[in-house]
Design an enzyme around this catalytic site. Structure first.
Site, PDB file in Angstrom:
ATOM      1  N   SER A 212      36.390  13.278  80.411  1.00 16.72           N
ATOM      2  CA  SER A 212      35.581  12.076  80.248  1.00 16.72           C
ATOM      3  C   SER A 212      34.404  12.068  81.221  1.00 16.72           C
ATOM      4  O   SER A 212      33.655  13.033  81.313  1.00 16.72           O
ATOM      5  CB  SER A 212      36.493  10.862  80.416  1.00 16.72           C
ATOM      6  OG  SER A 212      35.881   9.697  79.978  1.00 16.72           O
TER       7      SER A 212
ATOM      8  N   ASP B  70      36.076  10.339  68.294  1.00 16.05           N
ATOM      9  CA  ASP B  70      35.872   9.742  69.612  1.00 16.05           C
ATOM     10  C   ASP B  70      34.808   8.649  69.535  1.00 16.05           C
ATOM     11  O   ASP B  70      33.664   8.910  69.176  1.00 16.05           O
ATOM     12  CB  ASP B  70      35.448  10.832  70.603  1.00 16.05           C
ATOM     13  CG  ASP B  70      35.567  10.383  72.050  1.00 16.05           C
ATOM     14  OD1 ASP B  70      35.463   9.172  72.301  1.00 16.05           O
ATOM     15  OD2 ASP B  70      35.766  11.250  72.913  1.00 16.05           O
TER      16      ASP B  70
ATOM     17  N   HIS C  27      39.608   9.242  72.161  1.00 10.84           N
ATOM     18  CA  HIS C  27      39.272   9.463  73.562  1.00 10.84           C
ATOM     19  C   HIS C  27      40.393   9.078  74.526  1.00 10.84           C
ATOM     20  O   HIS C  27      40.628   9.766  75.516  1.00 10.84           O
ATOM     21  CB  HIS C  27      38.016   8.665  73.903  1.00 10.84           C
ATOM     22  CG  HIS C  27      37.422   9.030  75.224  1.00 10.84           C
ATOM     23  ND1 HIS C  27      36.555  10.081  75.385  1.00 10.84           N
ATOM     24  CD2 HIS C  27      37.587   8.499  76.455  1.00 10.84           C
ATOM     25  CE1 HIS C  27      36.206  10.175  76.657  1.00 10.84           C
ATOM     26  NE2 HIS C  27      36.809   9.219  77.322  1.00 10.84           N
TER      27      HIS C  27
END
Length: 729
Positions: free
Chosen positions: A586, A672, A718
């Site tokens: 991330s 995502d 995600h």
């Protein structure tokens, strides 16, 4: 018996397409007596202000951007052409990377098979044996395992537990249970279900009894609480924003109404019930500021009351005890506020009467010292427990409201992560929690208020990890700041300078680097790897100052910290550059990608999971739903030219150049909603071209060309992932 509801819900994809009404309740399968299986998925604990854990396999912490893109242009014709061109480019890049993946992945299949078998063995040994958290209400115990929710008597064998809810019977085959809330009279149960392919959850309300039935289904729900027996408050989520609070009733006259709306796009709203269930709190938080409204649980239909109007830079969270609000906050007296942020205290526990809750009435109860990280906070009838982290070590502090004393207990040195278990009854005499590390499975501990001691609750089936050594180091950064490093390695390993090293980094949003137990980390230790976790600035490991010193115009300090950490590890004999890999997920991709550009010779490989690698272009797109609130972390390049130049100086995508890069492996997700896949595709293409350009310009014998590989997962999102999906990945 569930056919009607199953047909209604099957095939839905956890999106805004959900219906908003549920007609006649459908009957669940009759309660059955079975022996529950162990399961890896659990999160039945209460939700606090910002620090709850996500399901195993999650990418923690998360980046906050949506992937919904589009360019505003005056001409509709130009807009359509732009979208078509962008879509075509995206499809071509994706197809190219999928073909590349198909070419390069076969040689790794045998290794993948071996690793998968080993991980399954470790999972069965350590994770499944630990069981799931229990929620006790009087004589009843609720718990979740294998996608089912069970009810058992506290003194009865859990093998005789009743099934209250089963995901598969409702047709949610790809979902997992994210949150459970039981009404005060235990006649209703609210459950949120989440798919791996979306961040929006669906809330199902069950009417409990001899034959549990589904009474209502609410789409796109984030948080929910029961202030009273037949009243549920919940927040809705849209485009990754959560700004509306609704109340719905389950009396004879059922109705739903809007209770609160947040107007500021920087703020996110969630709900929490105080431990004694006197108040439901509506918490509106940005990255730096918060505001709390109270709903009296004795009068849930009355309008919420404001505790304290938002003040820029002041964060606060509310608990309640005996007509006093206990306020965990960054606030200090105006004359000393600057000193609090720089020299003295950065987190305080204060109190104020419910009837006069303004800041002018806040009185100090307890203060944390500088460079101390608050991990969690739990209120009981006569005591308060605060978990803090100082210099990498976890401590438990017990504040007695009766004796007005504070006792601090240092927790085991190997412990890196903490998770508080649910304690629905604030009058309980024991506090239960779990400790873990990346290579130590969760261990259950209990603190007894009566005995004033800490007890380890051993589980005989779970082997004890004894062959792993934990070391804590301090690296001196460019500006002389000391940066903590946590290192794990096998006690039996010799010649550590020859061992492979995996370095982890995050450094954003004031969130700690994720150090929860992972089977793959233990596997690496057993195979002779060294694991290092660099707690660089921008994260939250040493409190609020640590975050402030690594965000916006200080972001480069995190890069300097990471460089200093890796160099110290090598100097001390922990591996060497040709055996070193760097891992990030991330927003951690910003610092990892930046180091890959500035110091490629420090590492041989880099592994990124759903990485944020194009800060500048993303922060220039204000139409993205969360860009505005992200300005508190990265700055506003649209209005501040200095900010734009500063972001450009470290942005991974902007600084790719022809040079000898390490090998890179990136995992991304088609669905995502936070990291745009197009940005990752363009980053990989640009990085690969730069590496090949460098190789073509140099004619050294045996010139090394790095592998740059992108694996785009068709499923998964995600933040959340099941054990099975995480294992396959």
């Amino acid at each position: 018996c569930c056919a009607g509801l199953r047909n209604l819900l099957q095939g839905l994809s956890f999106s805004a397409k959900y219906y908003s009404m549920h007609n006649r309740p459908q009957t669940m399968c009759p309660c059955s007596k079975i022996k529950p299986k162990k399961c890896h998925i659990l999160d039945c604990s209460k939700s606090t202000c910002t620090h709850r854990s996500a399901p195993p396999g999650s990418i923690l912490p998360c980046r906050f951007f949506s992937c919904k893109e589009g360019t505003k242009v005056p001409s509709k014709r130009k807009q359509n052409t732009s979208i078509v061109t962008s879509d075509l480019l995206h499809k071509n890049l994706l197809k190219s990377e999928q073909e590349n993946w198909n070419d390069v992945s076969p040689p790794y299949q045998a290794m993948a098979k071996r690793i998968k078998e080993k991980l399954e063995e470790l999972h069965n040994t350590y994770t499944l044996s630990s069981g799931s958290p229990r929620m006790r209400f009087g004589e009843n115990v609720y718990f979740e395992e294998n996608g089912c929710i069970f009810l058992a008597k506290a003194d009865d064998d859990e093998g005789n537990a009743d099934i209250l809810f089963n995901i598969e019977n409702l047709g949610f085959s790809d979902a997992f249970i994210q949150r459970i809330r039981i009404s005060p009279d235990q006649r209703h149960m609210a459950i949120s279900l989440k798919s791996e392919n979306s961040e929006e959850a669906t809330c199902i309300i069950m009417k409990l009894g001899n034959l549990p039935v589904v009474e209502k289904v609410i789409p796109s729900v984030f948080s929910f609480e029961w202030p009273a027996n037949d009243v549920l408050y919940y927040t809705t989520q849209k485009n990754l924003k959560c700004q509306n609070v609704f109340m719905t009733t389950f009396t004879y006259q059922k109705h739903t109404k809007l209770v609160y709306t947040e107007q500021d796009a920087r703020f996110f709203v969630d709900l929490y019930c105080t431990k004694d269930r006197r108040f439901l709190t509506i918490n509106s938080n940005s990255k730096t500021t918060s505001e709390v409204w109270l709903v009296d649980c004795r009068h849930p239909f009355e309008s919420p009351a404001l505790v304290q109007a938002r003040t820029t830079g002041v964060i606060y969270h509310i608990e309640h005890r005996k007509e006093q609000l206990y306020i965990l906050t960054t606030y200090g007296e105006p004359a000393e506020y600057k000193a609090i942020l720089t020299d003295n205290y950065i987190h305080r526990l204060m109190k104020a009467p419910v009837a006069s809750s303004g800041q002018e009435n806040w009185q100090l109860v307890y203060a944390l010292e500088k460079q101390t990280k608050l991990v969690d906070f739990e209120m009981f009838s006569d005591d308060c427990i605060i978990f803090v982290k100082t210099a990498g070590h976890l401590y438990l502090s017990v504040i007695s409201f009766v004796s007005h004393s504070v006792q601090s207990i240092k927790l085991p040195t190997w412990a890196c992560e903490f998770e508080l278990e649910s304690h629905p009854q604030h009058t309980t005499s024991t506090c239960y929690f779990q400790l873990s590390s990346p290579v130590h499975p969760p261990k259950r501990f209990a603190y007894s208020f009566k005995e004033n001691n800490l007890i380890e609750q051993a589980v005989q089936e779970v082997p004890i990890i004894t062959n792993c050594h934990t070391t804590r180091l301090l690296a001196k950064s460019k500006d002389e700041t000391l940066v903590p490093i946590t290192v794990f390695h096998n006690k039996n390993s010799k010649e550590l300078h020859r061992r492979p090293l995996l370095v982890h980094v995050y450094g954003a949003y004031g969130i700690d680097l994720n150090m929860s137990f992972k089977e793959e980390k233990l596997m690496l230790i057993e195979e002779g790897w060294i694991l290092a976790y660099c707690h660089v600035r921008g994260g939250g490991e040493q409190g609020l100052d640590w975050h402030r010193d690594g965000c916006q115009h200080n972001k480069l300090k995190g890069l300097h910290d990471l460089r200093a950490c890796i160099m110290l590890l090598h100097q001390l004999g922990f591996s060497q550059p040709k055996h070193t890999a760097l891992a990030a997920a991330s927003a951690g991709g910003v610092l990892a990608g930046a180091l890959c550009n500035t110091d490629p010779k420090l590492i041989r490989a880099m592994v990124l999971q759903a990485p944020f690698v194009d800060v500048l272009n993303t922060m220039m797109k204000t139409h993205l739903p969360l860009t505005i609130e992200e300005q508190e972390e990265w700055g506003n390049p649209l209005e501040d030219e200095k900010c734009m130049k500063y972001i450009k100086s470290y942005c991974p995508y902007q600084n790719i150049k022809p040079q000898c890069y390490p090998s890179v492996f990136i995992t991304a997700y088609e669905n995502d909603e936070r990291i745009p896949l197009t940005g990752i595709l363009q980053y990989v293409q640009k990085l690969r071209k730069a590496a090949l350009d460098h190789a073509s310009r140099t004619s050294k014998k045996g010139n090394w060309i790095p592998n740059i590989i992108l694996d785009v997962q068709a499923s998964g999102s995600h933040c959340d992932s099941s054990w099975e999906h995480s294992l396959n990945e």
